[in-house]
Design an enzyme around this catalytic site. Structure first.
Site, PDB file in Angstrom:
ATOM      1  N   HIS A  93      -0.121  -2.803   1.147  1.00  0.00           N
ATOM      2  CA  HIS A  93       1.305  -2.483   1.240  1.00  0.00           C
ATOM      3  C   HIS A  93       1.144  -0.628   1.276  1.00  0.00           C
ATOM      4  O   HIS A  93       0.642  -0.366   0.745  1.00  0.00           O
ATOM      5  CB  HIS A  93       2.475  -2.689  -0.035  1.00  0.00           C
ATOM      6  CG  HIS A  93       2.028  -2.518  -1.332  1.00  0.00           C
ATOM      7  ND1 HIS A  93       2.905  -2.275  -1.504  1.00  0.00           N
ATOM      8  CD2 HIS A  93       1.102  -1.556  -1.898  1.00  0.00           C
ATOM      9  CE1 HIS A  93       2.361  -1.689  -3.122  1.00  0.00           C
ATOM     10  NE2 HIS A  93       1.474  -1.234  -2.903  1.00  0.00           N
ATOM     11  N   GLU A  94       2.599  -0.475   2.215  1.00  0.00           N
ATOM     12  CA  GLU A  94       2.883   0.794   1.774  1.00  0.00           C
ATOM     13  C   GLU A  94       1.711   1.395   3.313  1.00  0.00           C
ATOM     14  O   GLU A  94       1.778   3.113   3.058  1.00  0.00           O
ATOM     15  CB  GLU A  94       2.998   1.563   0.898  1.00  0.00           C
ATOM     16  CG  GLU A  94       3.922   1.260  -0.272  1.00  0.00           C
ATOM     17  CD  GLU A  94       5.367   1.313   0.468  1.00  0.00           C
ATOM     18  OE1 GLU A  94       5.582   1.919   1.647  1.00  0.00           O
ATOM     19  OE2 GLU A  94       6.604   0.968  -0.532  1.00  0.00           O
ATOM     20  N   GLY A  95       1.180   0.754   4.098  1.00  0.00           N
ATOM     21  CA  GLY A  95       0.360   1.231   5.334  1.00  0.00           C
ATOM     22  C   GLY A  95      -1.014   0.914   4.403  1.00  0.00           C
ATOM     23  O   GLY A  95      -1.723   1.638   3.349  1.00  0.00           O
TER      24      GLY A  95
END
Length: 362
Positions: A222-224
């Site tokens: 998550h978050e890239g």
């Protein structure tokens, strides 16, 4: 405009608000499902539908078509949070497996020929020490790195001079993919070793290390994803402002980073600038690994320097400082040396992964 340049950012409330500030009708946004996850089960993850009954109302944030830049404005600090969360899970698992290894008797040392001797705690076995050392350098070094990045978050706004604020912002830009992406990967491996130290018990829910691993597995996603972080580092961050951020990092790290790493970066950027972007980015994950190792070497060098100048007042403090020095030595001998393999591989612009056609996977 088409593509990401056309994205705008909106806030879509659950309940609409009237002009006088009172609550109005329920907005046309519906919860349609819960995602059942491998880990992080205490945090609900949902699927939402908008506009099923005539249209959901959303309110534009900022300017039209600037949504992606606004998202990154929010995400950069969130990425530091992801790295910090990864370190917390790694540290928790390390401390638990350390305590277990000190208390769990099993086997005898290889040079012990007397079967009547008592079994030794598993922490006395070299392979268990190896796994604990790995967890220690990841957890303690990672904590140092994340605290440093968090300090940069503050200083880019609060430093006394404009030049210092810009300098801290540049350092933060180039370190963020390392903190988020690389730390997520090495912390996951650290949690894997915690399970291994406990053996079969570590794989059961009776002990917490299996949950720490399941929760940790989200952080590389998550978050890239870590692959995106790797391409962000190599494709954008090291070349921004003519390489100012990367050169600033090199000046901070100085002797810690291998001279080959700078030459490797120049080779990759030259390839990208020469129209070979796909080739340059094909091994971005290994570039992230190399830079992460160099940064962590710098982090552990700082800890070793601090340990060397500190005069311990008590035996417990001496053991703490000696532990720092020993872990630094382990990292430099067993982990940092991987740069010597990674730098030539990257400099050769190897195309093995890029040239693997989809049909060849079977």
């Amino acid at each position: 405009p088409p593509g990401v340049k056309g994205i705008s950012l909106f806030v879509v409330p659950k309940v609409l608000v009237n002009a006088d500030g009172s609550l109005g009708a329920r907005n046309d946004v519906r919860l349609v499902g819960l995602n059942h996850k491998m880990g992080y089960r205490g945090t609900t993850n949902t699927a939402l539908n908008f506009g099923e009954r005539g249209g959901a109302a959303g309110y534009l944030i900022g300017q039209e078509h600037h949504g992606l830049s606004y998202m990154f404005h929010m995400m950069n600090e969130a990425r530091i949070g992801v790295g910090s969360g990864a370190v917390m899970l790694s540290y928790a698992a390390y401390l638990y497996s350390l305590g277990y290894a000190r208390q769990r008797p099993q086997g005898r040392l290889p040079d012990s020929k007397d079967p009547t001797q008592k079994m030794v705690p598993i922490i006395e076995h070299a392979d268990v020490k190896r796994m604990l050392l790995h967890q220690k350098w990841v957890s303690e070094g990672g904590l140092h790195l994340c605290l440093y990045a968090s300090q940069l978050v503050d200083l880019q706004h609060e430093a006394e001079s404009e030049d210092e604020r810009k300098r801290c912002g540049l350092l933060l830009d180039v370190l963020t993919p390392v903190v988020k992406g690389w730390m997520s990967e090495v912390c996951l491996k650290s949690n894997e070793y915690a399970i291994q130290v406990l053996g079969g018990y570590g794989y059961t829910r009776e002990y917490p290390v299996e949950q720490y691993y399941r929760d940790q597995r989200l952080n590389p996603i998550h978050e890239g994803t870590d692959g995106i972080q790797a391409m962000d580092l190599l494709g954008r961050k090291v070349s921004m402002q003519g390489g100012a951020a990367f050169n600033l990092l090199l000046s901070e790290i100085r002797k810690t980073i291998a001279a080959a790493s700078k030459a490797t970066t120049a080779t990759l950027l030259k390839a990208a600038g020469g129209g070979k972007v796909n080739l340059a980015l094909a091994n971005a994950a290994y570039y992230l690994d190399m830079v992460g190792l160099a940064v962590m070497g710098w982090i552990w060098l700082q800890q070793a320097q601090a340990a060397l100048v500190k005069a311990p007042a008590e035996e417990e403090e001496k053991a703490f400082l000696d532990g720092k020095l020993h872990t630094c030595r382990y990292f430099f001998r067993y982990e940092l040396t991987r740069i010597a393999y990674l730098a030539p591989l990257l400099s050769s612009l190897d195309a093995t992964t890029l040239e693997m056609e989809s049909a060849l996977f079977g």
